[in-house]
Design an enzyme around this catalytic site. Structure first.
Site, PDB file in Angstrom:
ATOM      1  N   LYS A 237       0.857  -1.193   0.000  1.00  0.00           N
ATOM      2  CA  LYS A 237       0.000   0.000   0.000  1.00  0.00           C
ATOM      3  C   LYS A 237       0.888   1.235   0.000  1.00  0.00           C
ATOM      4  O   LYS A 237       1.851   1.322   0.759  1.00  0.00           O
ATOM      5  CB  LYS A 237      -0.859  -0.034   1.255  1.00  0.00           C
ATOM      6  CG  LYS A 237      -1.642   1.238   1.506  1.00  0.00           C
ATOM      7  CD  LYS A 237      -2.654   0.980   2.598  1.00  0.00           C
ATOM      8  CE  LYS A 237      -3.172   2.250   3.187  1.00  0.00           C
ATOM      9  NZ  LYS A 237      -4.215   2.006   4.180  1.00  0.00           N
TER      10      LYS A 237
HETATM   11  C1  5RP Z   1      -2.601   4.370   8.468  1.00  0.00           C
HETATM   12  C2  5RP Z   1      -3.149   3.610   7.329  1.00  0.00           C
HETATM   13  C3  5RP Z   1      -4.503   3.975   6.909  1.00  0.00           C
HETATM   14  O1  5RP Z   1      -5.242   2.801   6.808  1.00  0.00           O
HETATM   15  C4  5RP Z   1      -4.389   4.669   5.595  1.00  0.00           C
HETATM   16  O2  5RP Z   1      -3.773   5.897   5.759  1.00  0.00           O
HETATM   17  C5  5RP Z   1      -5.697   4.728   4.774  1.00  0.00           C
HETATM   18  O3  5RP Z   1      -6.459   5.713   5.123  1.00  0.00           O
HETATM   19  P1  5RP Z   1      -6.582   7.087   4.356  1.00  0.00           P
HETATM   20  O4  5RP Z   1      -7.220   6.799   3.022  1.00  0.00           O
HETATM   21  O5  5RP Z   1      -7.459   7.862   5.286  1.00  0.00           O
HETATM   22  O6  5RP Z   1      -5.202   7.677   4.178  1.00  0.00           O
HETATM   23  O7  5RP Z   1      -2.540   2.738   6.766  1.00  0.00           O
HETATM   24  O8  5RP Z   1      -1.254   4.288   8.449  1.00  0.00           O
END
Ligand code: 5RP
Length: 294
Positions: free
Chosen positions: A203
């Site tokens: 991610k």
């Molecule tokens: C925190 C994360 C969150 O799940 C991620 O940031 C996703 O959320 P957003 O779309 O609000 O950024 O991994 O570290």
């Protein structure tokens, strides 16, 4: 009876049809064991090859984030429209109905709050508990360039080893700190390191030249949404990411902080699964939002 059947010669073995060896639809994932592939195929839709995960794990380091004060009230109703839920085990057990059919992507690292050095994370669940909770994947933050970079990479590789034993894939989450630049050079480094060291999915954040980041990462990439944007901009970001090689989104604030979260989630689905143009998806969002208000 069994003998009579054998002698009748009526069994059909389709001798003219060779057995097919199925390929697996997900980038870089063909060589995993069956259980691992099956879990990935619960998160990623095998028809589109994409996923819309709903992320609401933010409380693990920042407490009751705006929009997540009452997850039972604001998030549970969104679950039927998400392909997977990314959350902490505390929220899973306290709030999410066990009858919910969503695959679970469990936050597995944590420790420091927003008051401390965020990269100083440790693993916060045991793989046995991930199995007990029927998780489809576990997620770990990796702080490349951060103060505790090596420790966070170690968290990920330990989780990968534990996941391999039970067939649970690891989602490596590339963390960005105030001091780290969100450009393709940094994201390319961080995502590639996660994949090289065993993450099955990575991610990251969308950035200029994202197609180079995606091309250089041999496993599926999903993008976080980041801070709340106007819906049109968030849909454009998701559409651009998909067009440039992302396998989906793992989005939180841009969905649950929208004033029409179900409409936004459905519009994001159009962009991700059907490659709908972001302007059309925005029209769709407005239509759903107005129906609700009408
Ligand atoms: C925190 C994360 C969150 O799940 C991620 O940031 C996703 O959320 P957003 O779309 O609000 O950024 O991994 O570290």
């Amino acid at each position: 009876m069994a003998e009579a059947e054998i002698q009748s010669g009526e069994k059909e073995f389709f001798l003219d049809i060779p057995q097919q060896n199925e390929t697996f639809f997900l980038k870089g994932s063909a060589n995993y064991d069956w259980g691992m592939k099956n879990r990935l195929a619960r998160i990623f839709n095998p028809r589109s090859g994409k996923t819309v995960m709903l992320a609401f794990d933010h409380g693990y380091f920042q407490g009751p984030t705006t929009g997540l004060e009452r997850i039972d009230v604001t998030i549970v109703p969104l679950a039927p429209f998400a392909d997977a839920l990314m959350l902490t085990r505390g929220i899973l057990r306290s709030v999410i109905p066990a009858a919910s059919g969503n695959p679970i992507v469990m936050r597995a690292s944590g420790g420091p709050s927003i008051l401390k050095e965020l990269s100083n994370e440790h693993l916060v669940i045991d793989m046995d508990d991930a199995v007990r909770m029927n998780c489809s994947a576990v997620a770990v933050q990796v702080f490349i360039g951060g103060e505790y970079e090596t420790q966070s990479v170690g968290n990920m590789t330990r989780l990968v080893d534990a996941g391999m034993k039970v067939g649970i894939p690891v989602l490596g989450v590339t963390a960005v700190g105030k001091e780290l630049v969100r450009d393709a050079k940094y994201m390319g480094l961080a995502t590639r390191m996660c994949a090289e060291l065993g993450a099955a999915v990575v991610k990251t954040y969308f950035c200029p030249d994202f197609e180079k980041v995606a091309a250089g990462c041999p496993v599926p990439l999903v993008i976080a949404g980041g801070k709340k944007l106007p819906e049109l901009e968030a849909l454009k970001m998701a559409a651009d990411a998909i067009a440039q090689g992302a396998s989906g989104v793992d989005m939180g604030r841009n969905i649950f902080q929208s004033d029409a979260p179900v409409a936004m989630l459905k519009a994001v689905r159009k962009v991700v699964h059907e490659a709908m143009n972001y302007k059309q998806a925005y029209e769709y969002f407005l239509e759903l939002k107005n129906q609700k208000n009408g």
